[in-house]
Design a protein around this motif. Structure first.
Motif, PDB file in Angstrom:
ATOM      1  N   TYR A 328       0.837  -1.206   0.000  1.00  0.00           N
ATOM      2  CA  TYR A 328       0.000   0.000   0.000  1.00  0.00           C
ATOM      3  C   TYR A 328       0.873   1.257   0.000  1.00  0.00           C
ATOM      4  O   TYR A 328       0.886   2.024   0.962  1.00  0.00           O
ATOM      5  N   GLU A 354      -5.139  -4.758   5.040  1.00  0.00           N
ATOM      6  CA  GLU A 354      -6.071  -5.518   4.213  1.00  0.00           C
ATOM      7  C   GLU A 354      -7.503  -5.255   4.675  1.00  0.00           C
ATOM      8  O   GLU A 354      -8.414  -5.129   3.881  1.00  0.00           O
ATOM      9  N   LYS A 355      -7.658  -5.175   5.985  1.00  0.00           N
ATOM     10  CA  LYS A 355      -8.988  -4.929   6.548  1.00  0.00           C
ATOM     11  C   LYS A 355      -9.543  -3.568   6.059  1.00  0.00           C
ATOM     12  O   LYS A 355     -10.722  -3.450   5.763  1.00  0.00           O
ATOM     13  N   ARG A 357      -8.805  -2.274   3.312  1.00  0.00           N
ATOM     14  CA  ARG A 357      -8.864  -2.391   1.848  1.00  0.00           C
ATOM     15  C   ARG A 357      -8.160  -1.224   1.139  1.00  0.00           C
ATOM     16  O   ARG A 357      -8.678  -0.615   0.208  1.00  0.00           O
ATOM     17  N   ARG A 381      -8.150   6.573  -0.158  1.00  0.00           N
ATOM     18  CA  ARG A 381      -7.351   5.447  -0.646  1.00  0.00           C
ATOM     19  C   ARG A 381      -5.868   5.844  -0.677  1.00  0.00           C
ATOM     20  O   ARG A 381      -5.513   6.870  -1.252  1.00  0.00           O
TER      21      ARG A 381
END
Ligand code: CA
Length: 463
Positions: A328, A354-355, A357, A381
């Motif tokens: 990320y 990941e949780k 996203r 994001r």
């Protein structure tokens, strides 16, 4: 009577001849020369008809003949170029060989310069190629499963099995960065996250303006194409608020932390000391705070504190679920998965899981133990923004790492747990922003932009 008439005629003739010199020479509209010959008379009626005076007629005829000769000579010598300007008859034709020789010498000199420039470019490309090759080899090795074929070889698919395709291949990070920048409007979801707020310091406000970048220094080698530089807003002796820290972050074994007495020494390239970090650093998200250098050690979801006085690691802690090593990153790539930040209220870490996203998660850290005190999950994001920093408990993001007309495009307020879109102009002067952080003591931003160490003045609203 006749004598008196002759005397009068002679005087008039002399008088007219004495003022005869009005000769005009001009171009007409077709480019031809025109000559005007004028004989003024002080007494119009008293001046005899020139056509009737042989002496004047002869003189006129001589002048006309002379003018004709001049005109024909002019035509012969000049054409268009010589129009209206008599060409000197003694001028020899310009020799063509002499300028040709000078031209050759100049062309040769230009070619020599070009050759030197290309050689230098070639050297630099060679260095970059080598660095990229090492990076790719390392990434390939990292992708091999435990007990696999070993570094440098991609695992082969089993017979009948489709080759595995990784939607986010861990190739050289920067290559994919352009594609991941998406319009700000698509990033902000309407859901607000109701989380308990954090404390804001007195004198805090919202970021309303970022000034032009001020350049303090420039990295000399390709290793400094991207990096980290900063001062400690709350230094511990013997360090001061002028002590300046720098890391050139290109390469796989980034361990050198350079210490300068003041920014002037940094500009001159004379570090006071070079610290060697016990673990190599990976992200350009490192910060200096209260006598510690905080960084993400290579290929780990860990945050570490290196004590600047004791020159040892005093704390290391895993950030649960944090993506690292290209999972990320910010939009420009470069393993910026885990970004640390300092503001008026303390130490922060910016990352994703990941949780979440891929959305930015913001956690407040204890600067001594590195324990997480509190976390906020934003709706911004991480891959969609170029970098982030925190001011007065509010996270700010930058829209692009390369556009000269970028903006601070989002603010996430930890006090209310809500995001809002912003459009505060931000200039990437050198088109390659690899690090951006806030210094609360100076109330300005520190940035690394394509080998350049720069600062940005800012203004906060007073509400
Ligand atoms: Ca940052």
């Amino acid at each position: 009577m006749v004598g008196a008439w002759l005397l009068l005629w002679g005087a008039l003739a002399l008088s007219c001849r004495g003022e005869v010199a009005f000769l005009r020479h001009a171009d007409d509209s077709t480019g031809r020369c025109t000559y005007s010959f004028t004989v003024p008379s002080p007494v119009e009626s008293g001046c005899p008809d020139a056509g009737g005076v042989p002496e004047l007629r002869a003189e006129l005829a001589a002048l006309t003949a002379r003018l004709s000769r001049l005109e024909s000579r002019e035509r012969g010598a000049g054409g268009e170029a010589g129009r209206g300007i008599p060409q000197p008859q003694y001028a020899a034709p310009a020799p063509r060989l002499e300028p040709g020789c000078g031209e050759l010498l100049r062309a040769n000199s230009r070619l020599e310069e070009e050759k030197g420039r290309l050689e230098r470019e070639n050297e630099e490309l060679g260095r970059r190629l080598e660095s990229s090759a090492q990076e790719i080899a390392r990434l390939r090795a990292a992708r091999c499963p435990p007990g696999g074929e070993g570094p440098g070889r991609d695992p082969l698919p089993a017979p009948g099995e489709a080759p595995h395709w990784d939607p986010q291949p861990l190739t050289y990070q920067e290559l994919q960065s352009e594609r991941t920048e998406i319009p700000a409007s698509r990033l902000l979801e309407e859901t607000a996250l109701g989380r308990p707020g954090s404390q804001n310091s007195a004198g805090c406000g919202e970021l309303v303006w970022v000034g032009d970048p001020v350049v303090f220094g420039r990295a000399e080698s390709i290793a400094g194409k991207y990096g980290v530089w900063m001062k400690d807003p709350e230094p511990l002796p013997p360090f001061t608020r002028e002590t300046t820290w720098r890391v050139d972050a290109v390469g796989t074994e980034v361990r050198q932390l350079l210490q300068y007495q003041a920014p002037e020494q940094l500009a001159q390239g004379y570090p006071t000391k070079v610290h060697i970090l016990p673990r190599p650093l990976e992200s350009t998200g490192a910060v200096v705070y209260r006598g510690g250098f905080f960084f993400q050690p290579r290929r780990s979801r860990t945050v570490a504190r290196y004590d600047l006085r004791g020159e040892t690691l005093t704390a290391q802690r895993e950030i649960p679920g944090a993506g690292y090593h290209g999972q990320y990153p910010y939009s420009w790539g470069g393993y910026t998965d885990i970004d640390l930040a300092v503001d008026e209220t303390g130490l922060w870490v910016i990352y994703s899981t990941e949780k979440a996203r891929g959305a930015i998660v913001l956690s407040k850290l204890d600067p001594e133990t590195l324990e997480i005190r509190q976390s906020w999950e934003t709706n911004i994001r991480k891959r969609g923004v170029a970098n982030a920093f925190v001011i007065c408990g509010t996270l700010y993001t930058v829209s692009s790492y390369s556009s000269p007309n970028a903006t601070i495009n989002f603010a996430y307020d930890t006090a209310t747990g809500t995001s809002r879109a912003l459009s505060v102009p931000f200039e990437n002067r050198f088109r390659y922003l690899s690090m951006l952080d806030y210094n609360p003591a100076e109330q300005q931003l520190y940035a690394w932009d394509s080998s350049n160490m720069v600062t940005y003045p800012i203004r906060l609203s007073r509400d």
